[in-house]
Design an enzyme around this catalytic site. Structure first.
Site, PDB file in Angstrom:
ATOM      1  N   ASP A 156       0.763  -1.224   0.139  1.00  0.00           N
ATOM      2  CA  ASP A 156       0.032   0.119   0.007  1.00  0.00           C
ATOM      3  C   ASP A 156       0.800   1.310   0.080  1.00  0.00           C
ATOM      4  O   ASP A 156       0.489   2.130   0.451  1.00  0.00           O
ATOM      5  CB  ASP A 156      -0.760   0.172   1.189  1.00  0.00           C
ATOM      6  CG  ASP A 156      -1.967  -0.868   1.177  1.00  0.00           C
ATOM      7  OD1 ASP A 156      -2.224  -1.607   0.135  1.00  0.00           O
ATOM      8  OD2 ASP A 156      -2.388  -1.573   2.193  1.00  0.00           O
ATOM      9  N   ALA A 157       1.844   1.101  -0.483  1.00  0.00           N
ATOM     10  CA  ALA A 157       2.970   2.404  -0.417  1.00  0.00           C
ATOM     11  C   ALA A 157       3.384   2.785  -1.795  1.00  0.00           C
ATOM     12  O   ALA A 157       4.350   3.492  -2.111  1.00  0.00           O
ATOM     13  CB  ALA A 157       4.282   2.220   0.380  1.00  0.00           C
TER      14      ALA A 157
END
Lengths: 283, 283, 283, 283
Positions: B227-228
């Site tokens: 999620d980065a």
């Protein structure tokens, strides 16, 4: 006369009719009622505005009976707020002045119905603004060494001015429990991010580094956990790759002042209740 | 014929006139130009659409000359995309079907100009939807033990179907570097929070617990850091104390499908460039 | 030194490379370029910021050559704006002071880079605010009979103060062609509705009567057609059945001041072009 | 069992306690109460959800007593809706299919708790979608001459399928009073503008011509006055000079489907009341 009553208690059957029946019997008319049940926790919240003809209630007697017939049997936390009282709002500010200007403009034009006993700052940059709006200004510098002493002075000022609540209008010092304990859920901060993202220092720089497409601002009650208190209001605005940190800051200023002033208005109008580190916001 | 050219290179004086002059000399007309300079990093980005009369360019020769006269001297990373090619988009999905339905509806009605070689899932719940829209469906279950093997099968499918990019339409498995390495900045995920807040599992539950007043969705390219990856698109919606987790989920569904489809459209229209774990999104 | 150049002309092939090539040859570096083609009308628009080392251009000579080599052959309307000049902005206001306070706060804190030669009003209500911010205030009452004469006085003031543009910060008088003709696309108004809905008087009352769920504000250049000039900026906010007209007005105040200040910033930064009663807004 | 009760009546003192007391006495527990007073018109509105243990009420007897003890003395318009009944929703559609796809996807995935007895169209373009989702499809062409006859057929279909309400999912024919009279405040339309701006045909073209910076969509109950019925839900999105009419249409599609589905959900959940050509929307 109009009163606002705020209640929370364990949820139980018949409670709304008990309360509204009580008001009715005392000669009051319910003009606004909003209620919320937290079904997981089994807690009931209510905000109720009622109108009484002037002679209908003797205030202290009303409170006494409400306590006996409702508050005790239903285990309520409750408070009643006569509509004609202006709360006294202290403003803490550091160097940025956009939130300060915004609050003072709303105050001067009658939009924000409070008294402002004083403005306090750890810098002298905003002194001229206080003067411009004819509000007492206190300069209390804060260093690591002087922090404890500074807070003692702050507390004295807050007490001697009979302050009801505090607005941190971009005040860049951490508020310690010494102050918070005296003003539980009565210190409103504006943080320049959509919390919980980018808590702490330099949120616009962090947002830029992460490459987000939205930035935000969050107004919350101050608790001992930094930037982690009950959220009152949030809003966001779109950004793009073409915006630099200084553009984030410029766009953020508008967000910050709007979000902070909305939160202050909600607090002033007794539309907030705090429970379990969250807020119930009545409409 | 219309082409889209994407360029990034070290920023330097005269670059725009060099590029547009080159196009002009080849008989092309620049119909759209958007450019961005990251002043901190000193990098220049450009997206350029140009129109050529059919006979004006021999495609391979154009590329060769562009390489020699512009790309090499200016140290460009660049690509050219003929306007008449539909990219091939594989969809990965688990059990939630709202993003899948939304993508397929857009595809069927001609709104989304891609080919969809197949839908892949680790569950069988969406098989009937694939059938309903007449698209091949592959069921590849994933367990801790079978993960490596499953990914091999996925890679084979992706290759044999000449897949250009992958959309994770609420696919609830972590994509490993085995897949990512073959599709750098070509895997689009939808995460149901305004990242970086609430990364990881169960973001709606976390948002509810924190008492936020806004929830969001984020579409990003998948990288190895969970999620980065580079954010393509984000949007948010207001919530209140009266919403429970199931209400967050319901409101979030609409956000997720809109945000994901916008990101997919941007990717399909070659309006995204990735640099330094961020995106440049052309308008 | 940084300059901003604004251009519009008939769309034609090779124009971007001609312009950027010219700048490059004069020793300038294009740091920002945004272009727009209205394909229906066949018109090309460009905004270009370029940086010159101080000695590189003699300003008047640059203009002369640009005129000869570009403007005449390409039939351009164009203008060039040196980055170090602050435009002079007059403010007209009636009784409502929220937009006035907002503009003055931004001005005082350096956010709005203009000079403010004077504030003009048809009432005396805001005189103390002008004094508070130390800006000359002129009171010119307007009645049906005195309107012509009042406008003559206004024009004289505008001229003697070398005014570049005018902001109507909730000025409740119709501006006649006498003024408009001297300030074409240089008078910025804020109207308290999402135009074209609710043009004319009392838009909040009309919005309430219609039962809309959104209210808005629109900033536009003033033309002779009432509330029908080119729109610069619009924004909206949600309302509900629970809001009364006075709530619309209160919520609208925040919209109005934000939308107006954004429009003013766009104008000050030379990011607006007007064509065909519409605006092109550069990013 | 959970019931929803909707009430409106002249505003009067004691009404909330009368209603909640009645429910309490019948063994019910009020789990949700929202009330609104239109102070200008002196009208009281209430939505109330209450939970009864299964044996506690005999439904018809409850209604009878409510009528006698509350509805008649307080002059109420009221209705009660058992929570376990799915309303029957007919869909009318013409050629555009995005709202249709969206509604059917929500229906199939259980998000929208209705029965869909049939889809009706004046074209055959969406027939395959009806088949794809296994819902009866009726093709009733409409010409100027056949309009009366077509409406008779529509009415018969609506009756024979026991239709509760109708959704016009981009149905491009005007609904006449023949149908409206049978479904007062039970026909939900989506109009592709922020009404009252751009009522009537081709709103996106009109919005483009006016040069607005926001476009919108409005869902409303159909009345005989075209696009002038009570507004249920509105939303907007930003546009710019760079968007052409086809871009407005593409951006609008997402707005339309989201706004329509929200309005349908509100109607299905009995959260709308209509009064004085406006809606009260409960939260």
């Amino acid at each position: 006369m109009r009163n606002t009553i705020l209640i929370h208690c364990p949820d139980q059957s018949g409670i709304i009719s008990a309360i509204t029946g009580f008001i009715h019997n005392k000669g009051g008319n319910v003009v606004y009622l909003d209620q919320h049940v937290d079904e997981e926790l089994g807690v009931f919240f209510m905000r109720l505005e009622s109108e009484f003809s002037k002679n209908a209630i003797v205030f202290s007697k009303f409170k006494e009976e409400f306590e006996l017939k409702l508050a005790i049997p239903y285990e309520m936390q409750w408070s009643i707020h006569p509509g004609n009282l202006k709360p006294r709002m202290a403003i803490f500010v550091s160097k940025y002045n956009h939130c300060l200007y915004d609050l003072l403009s709303r105050y001067k034009s009658g939009e924000l119905e409070v008294d402002i006993p004083f403005i306090l700052s750890n810098h002298e940059d905003t002194k001229h603004i206080a003067e411009q709006f004819e509000i007492p200004f206190y300069f209390i510098p804060v260093t690591k060494e002087s922090k404890g002493e500074a807070e003692m002075k702050q507390l004295e000022l807050l007490k001697s001015h009979k302050t009801d609540f505090i607005v941190l209008a971009r005040y860049m010092q951490i508020i310690s429990s010494k102050i918070i304990d005296h003003f539980p859920n009565k210190i409103i901060n504006i943080h320049h991010s959509f919390l919980p993202a980018f808590a702490g220092a330099k949120p616009y720089h962090a947002a830029f580094a992460r490459g987000v497409k939205i930035i935000g601002a969050t107004s919350h009650y101050v608790t001992e956990a930094l930037d982690a208190g009950p959220i009152i209001e949030q809003d966001v605005t779109m950004v793009s790759h073409s915006h630099r940190v200084k553009d984030f800051i410029a766009k953020g200023r508008d967000l910050e002042k709007i979000v902070l002033s909305r939160a202050v208005q909600l607090h002033v109008n007794r539309k907030t209740m705090v429970y379990n580190n969250k807020t119930v916001i009545f409409s």
